[in-house]
Scaffold this active site. Structure first.
Site, short mmCIF file in Angstrom:
data_model
loop_
_atom_site.label_atom_id
_atom_site.label_comp_id
_atom_site.label_asym_id
_atom_site.label_seq_id
_atom_site.Cartn_x
_atom_site.Cartn_y
_atom_site.Cartn_z
N GLY A 16 0.94 -1.24 -0.13
CA GLY A 16 -0.12 -0.02 -0.15
C GLY A 16 0.83 1.16 0.16
O GLY A 16 0.45 2.41 0.73
N ARG A 69 -15.84 -15.07 -9.67
CA ARG A 69 -15.13 -13.93 -9.97
C ARG A 69 -16.34 -12.87 -9.94
O ARG A 69 -16.03 -11.75 -9.51
CB ARG A 69 -14.65 -13.91 -11.25
CG ARG A 69 -13.60 -12.52 -11.57
CD ARG A 69 -12.69 -12.94 -12.63
NE ARG A 69 -11.64 -13.84 -12.33
CZ ARG A 69 -10.51 -13.56 -11.63
NH1 ARG A 69 -10.21 -12.43 -11.17
NH2 ARG A 69 -9.71 -14.58 -11.42
N ASN A 111 -5.77 2.85 -12.80
CA ASN A 111 -4.95 1.79 -12.32
C ASN A 111 -3.52 2.56 -12.52
O ASN A 111 -3.35 3.38 -13.17
CB ASN A 111 -5.18 0.63 -13.11
CG ASN A 111 -4.04 -0.55 -12.41
OD1 ASN A 111 -3.85 -0.68 -11.35
ND2 ASN A 111 -3.42 -1.38 -13.64
N HIS A 113 0.65 1.23 -13.10
CA HIS A 113 1.45 0.24 -13.43
C HIS A 113 2.68 0.48 -13.69
O HIS A 113 3.30 1.81 -14.20
CB HIS A 113 1.03 -0.49 -14.75
CG HIS A 113 1.44 -1.58 -15.31
ND1 HIS A 113 1.24 -2.84 -14.77
CD2 HIS A 113 2.41 -1.83 -16.20
CE1 HIS A 113 2.08 -3.62 -15.20
NE2 HIS A 113 2.87 -3.15 -16.11
N ASP A 149 -4.09 -3.85 -17.87
CA ASP A 149 -3.18 -2.88 -18.00
C ASP A 149 -3.36 -2.19 -19.49
O ASP A 149 -2.45 -1.49 -19.79
CB ASP A 149 -1.68 -3.36 -17.77
CG ASP A 149 -1.59 -3.73 -16.41
OD1 ASP A 149 -2.24 -3.40 -15.32
OD2 ASP A 149 -0.66 -4.62 -16.31
N GLN A 177 8.17 7.73 -8.62
CA GLN A 177 7.34 8.44 -9.88
C GLN A 177 5.94 8.12 -9.72
O GLN A 177 5.13 8.86 -9.78
CB GLN A 177 7.93 8.10 -11.08
CG GLN A 177 9.41 8.58 -11.48
CD GLN A 177 9.61 10.21 -11.23
OE1 GLN A 177 8.55 10.96 -11.53
NE2 GLN A 177 10.71 10.43 -10.37
N GLU A 178 5.75 6.74 -9.02
CA GLU A 178 4.22 6.18 -9.15
C GLU A 178 3.64 7.20 -7.93
O GLU A 178 2.52 7.62 -8.04
CB GLU A 178 4.07 4.69 -8.61
CG GLU A 178 4.85 3.66 -9.74
CD GLU A 178 4.38 2.38 -9.22
OE1 GLU A 178 3.49 2.25 -8.61
OE2 GLU A 178 5.42 1.65 -9.41
C1 GRF Z 1 3.19 -0.88 -7.61
O1 GRF Z 1 4.43 -0.95 -8.28
C2 GRF Z 1 2.28 -0.60 -8.64
O2 GRF Z 1 2.58 -0.11 -9.76
C3 GRF Z 1 1.68 -2.06 -8.90
O3 GRF Z 1 1.88 -2.92 -7.87
C4 GRF Z 1 2.74 -2.10 -6.98
C5 GRF Z 1 1.82 -1.96 -5.59
O4 GRF Z 1 2.73 -1.25 -4.73
N1 GRF Z 1 0.31 -2.25 -9.53
P1 GRF Z 1 1.98 -0.76 -3.36
O5 GRF Z 1 1.31 -1.77 -2.73
O6 GRF Z 1 1.24 0.45 -3.75
O7 GRF Z 1 3.36 -0.40 -2.41
#
Ligand code: GRF
Length: 209
Positions: A16, A69, A111, A113, A149, A177-178
């Site tokens: 998280g 699902r 999302n 990625h 994705d 960067q995320e």
């Molecule tokens: C991140 O690298 C995200 O891009 C991918 O899963 C990872 C999740 O990391 N989808 P976190 O749980 O947010 O630390």
């Protein structure tokens, strides 16, 4: 008159850290969104602890409680709708979501990625990037649609791939960067500044709401 903050639901399966970057952004008084619920498919996800620590509802949906699902996804949709969520942010949510969810939140689900999509979708994006020998990789925030994705790209950020990188060092560089672009994408969405036209997302200059 200013609009009330956008109500955001976050889906997360793991540690998280992206959730945390979103929570931190939402804690700023001028940020136009608030996380109202964090939902996980894993009981022990650190993401749920982060939500609780921030005083936000943390909900575990156990996949074993559902026949298939579709049934899980229907429950997910109804939990999100019950909280009047205007945007869902998938942040390391490790389940493939079915049409029931994708349709319910079309144009309202994001999302993140860890690659420059459409390169290296799916699992182990950083490992795929290293194996392919790319010199640049990065992170992508995109709208969610049926494929894994895939979906119109909102924001991307590039990082160099260094010759001595391991999966972990590259992942750490991308993660920085995320944590920057996910809150930024949420802010743009909340300000109604994202216009989707086919595959292309345009960021308009001025807040619409
Ligand atoms: C991140 O690298 C995200 O891009 C991918 O899963 C990872 C999740 O990391 N989808 P976190 O749980 O947010 O630390």
């Amino acid at each position: 008159m200013t609009s009330p903050p956008l109500r955001v639901g976050v889906l997360a399966s793991g540690r998280g850290s992206n959730l945390q970057s979103i929570l931190d952004a939402c804690a700023r008084p001028d940020f136009p969104a608030r996380v109202v619920v964090v939902i996980s498919d894993r009981e022990r996800a650190a993401a749920l602890d982060r939500a609780r620590a921030a005083g936000i509802e943390a909900l575990w949906l156990n996949p074993k409680d559902f026949e298939d699902r579709e049934a899980f996804d229907r429950a997910l949709v109804s939990e999100l709708e019950a909280r009047a969520v205007g945007l869902v942010c998938q942040a390391g949510f490790m389940r493939i979501l079915s049409l029931a969810y994708v349709r319910a939140f079309a144009g309202r689900a994001l999302n993140i990625h860890p690659s420059l999509l459409p390169a290296f979708p799916g699992l182990h994006a950083q490992r795929q990037a290293l194996a392919h020998g790319v010199k640049v990789s990065g992170a992508t925030v995109h709208f969610v649609e049926e494929g894994v994705d895939s979906g119109p790209i909102v924001l991307q950020a590039a990082v160099p791939v260094e010759p001595d990188d391991t999966e972990d060092t590259l992942a750490a560089r991308i993660l920085v960067q995320e944590h920057r672009i996910y809150p930024e994408a949420i802010r743009l969405f909340a300000e109604d500044r994202l216009k989707i036209d086919g595959r292309r997302v345009t960021v308009t200059g001025e807040a619409q709401r």
